[in-house]
Design a protein around this motif. Structure first.
Motif, short mmCIF file in Angstrom:
data_model
loop_
_atom_site.label_atom_id
_atom_site.label_comp_id
_atom_site.label_asym_id
_atom_site.label_seq_id
_atom_site.Cartn_x
_atom_site.Cartn_y
_atom_site.Cartn_z
N SER A 160 0.84 -1.21 0.00
CA SER A 160 0.00 0.00 0.00
C SER A 160 0.87 1.25 0.00
O SER A 160 0.54 2.26 -0.63
CB SER A 160 -0.93 0.02 1.21
OG SER A 160 -1.83 -1.06 1.16
N GLN A 204 -7.50 0.61 0.05
CA GLN A 204 -7.76 -0.67 0.71
C GLN A 204 -9.07 -0.58 1.53
O GLN A 204 -9.82 -1.54 1.60
CB GLN A 204 -6.57 -1.01 1.61
CG GLN A 204 -6.49 -2.46 2.00
CD GLN A 204 -5.13 -2.83 2.59
OE1 GLN A 204 -4.15 -2.08 2.47
NE2 GLN A 204 -5.06 -3.98 3.20
N ASP A 249 -6.08 -1.13 -4.55
CA ASP A 249 -5.47 -1.82 -3.41
C ASP A 249 -6.45 -2.86 -2.88
O ASP A 249 -7.43 -2.51 -2.22
CB ASP A 249 -5.15 -0.78 -2.32
CG ASP A 249 -4.10 -1.28 -1.35
OD1 ASP A 249 -3.84 -2.49 -1.34
OD2 ASP A 249 -3.55 -0.45 -0.60
N GLU A 250 -6.22 -4.11 -3.20
CA GLU A 250 -7.08 -5.23 -2.78
C GLU A 250 -8.55 -4.96 -3.09
O GLU A 250 -9.42 -5.02 -2.20
CB GLU A 250 -6.88 -5.53 -1.30
CG GLU A 250 -5.43 -5.84 -0.95
CD GLU A 250 -5.28 -6.33 0.48
OE1 GLU A 250 -6.20 -7.00 0.97
OE2 GLU A 250 -4.24 -6.04 1.10
MG LIG Z 1 -1.99 -2.78 2.21
#
Ligand SMILES: [Mg+2]
Ligand SMILES: Nc1ncnc2c1ncn2[C@@H]1O[C@H](COP(=O)(O)OP(=O)(O)OP(=O)(O)O)[C@@H](O)[C@H]1O
Length: 246
Positions: free
Chosen positions: A44, A80, A157-158
């Motif tokens: 991240s 995220q 991010d994810e």
């Molecule tokens: Mg992360």
């Protein structure tokens, strides 16, 4: 025009903790690059550095775009956490960036947002508040918002981490379709997801962290989960993730 992006000699420290130093990363234009790595390794942080929002960190390095222009203002970032504004309706969260931009509102923005919400399976939630959604539904709104922004570089991010297995595959297919010609940088913990969607998969490992050489699955995304070539690359990736590969 597809713009290649090159990160050179990037270093990032949070206070005195050096997360990575002298890191190079190529993001070829129109390709999907994926980064995996153990929790806390710095994925991240790397994304934030590229997006220009790692304000509290001590950073250095440079970013070059092949068209010679700065990257500033040309990145969509899907965090995220979903970062939905709780007091705005779902549809207003999707068009948020356009509402913040100065100047006249373009016609058709809400139609586009409703179309994207229908694509992520949330037609009936457009007018509700984010507080009434499940974690996976919130993540789908965040994906619609990212797609709405229509920027040359998409950093995610994810993005599918809160979804159940079936919705995850559906959303992967949708993202592969809608982002087919875009330059995408995605973080995930799921090797199969990375191999289904990406042109290049890299692993961030160690402290300070280093990037592995890219694994490049063949064929067009989204690849089948039962594809034997993908399953064998998955083994290779797991070894890299465990830090066991040479
Ligand atoms: Mg992360
Ligand atoms: N704002 C911050 N202030 C101080 N330290 C931070 C900050 N953000 C991250 N860190 C530290 O930097 C390191 C890398 O964090 P980062 O969030 O980039 O990891 P990650 O690879 O994304 O992990 P995960 O897979 O759990 O999301 C960690 O040790 C973390 O504690």
């Amino acid at each position: 025009m597809k713009v290649d992006i090159r990160l050179e000699r990037a270093s990032l420290s949070w206070r005195h903790h050096c997360v990575f130093s002298n890191l190079d990363l190529e993001l070829p234009g129109g390709q999907w690059t994926c980064i995996l790595g153990q929790s806390g390794v710095g994925k991240s942080s790397l994304l934030q550095l590229i997006c220009g929002i790692a304000d509290e960190a001590d950073i250095s390095g440079s970013i070059h775009c092949s068209d010679g222009k700065p990257l500033d203002g040309r990145v969509a970032w899907m965090a995220q956490d979903d970062l939905l504004l709780p007091w705005l309706r779902v549809i207003d969260n999707v068009v948020l960036e356009a509402r913040l931009r100065p100047g006249r509102r373009e016609p058709g923005q809400y139609e586009l947002a409703r179309y994207l919400l229908s694509q992520v399976g949330l037609t009936d939630k457009a007018d509700t508040l984010p507080g009434q959604l499940s974690g996976g539904q919130r993540q789908r709104v965040a994906l619609a918002r990212t797609l709405f922004q229509n920027r040359p570089l998409i950093c995610m991010d994810e993005p599918f981490s809160a979804l159940d297995a079936i919705n995850r595959l559906r959303l992967q297919d949708l993202a592969a379709d809608l982002l087919a010609d875009r330059t995408v940088l995605m973080i995930t913990h799921d090797p199969l997801e990375a191999l289904r969607l990406s042109d290049r998969v890299l692993v961030l490992n160690g402290s300070p962290a280093r990037l592995s050489a890219p694994i490049q699955p063949s064929g067009k995304a989204p690849r089948q989960v039962s594809d034997t070539a993908i399953l064998s690359l998955q083994g290779q990736l797991l070894e890299l993730l465990a830090g066991e590969a040479p």
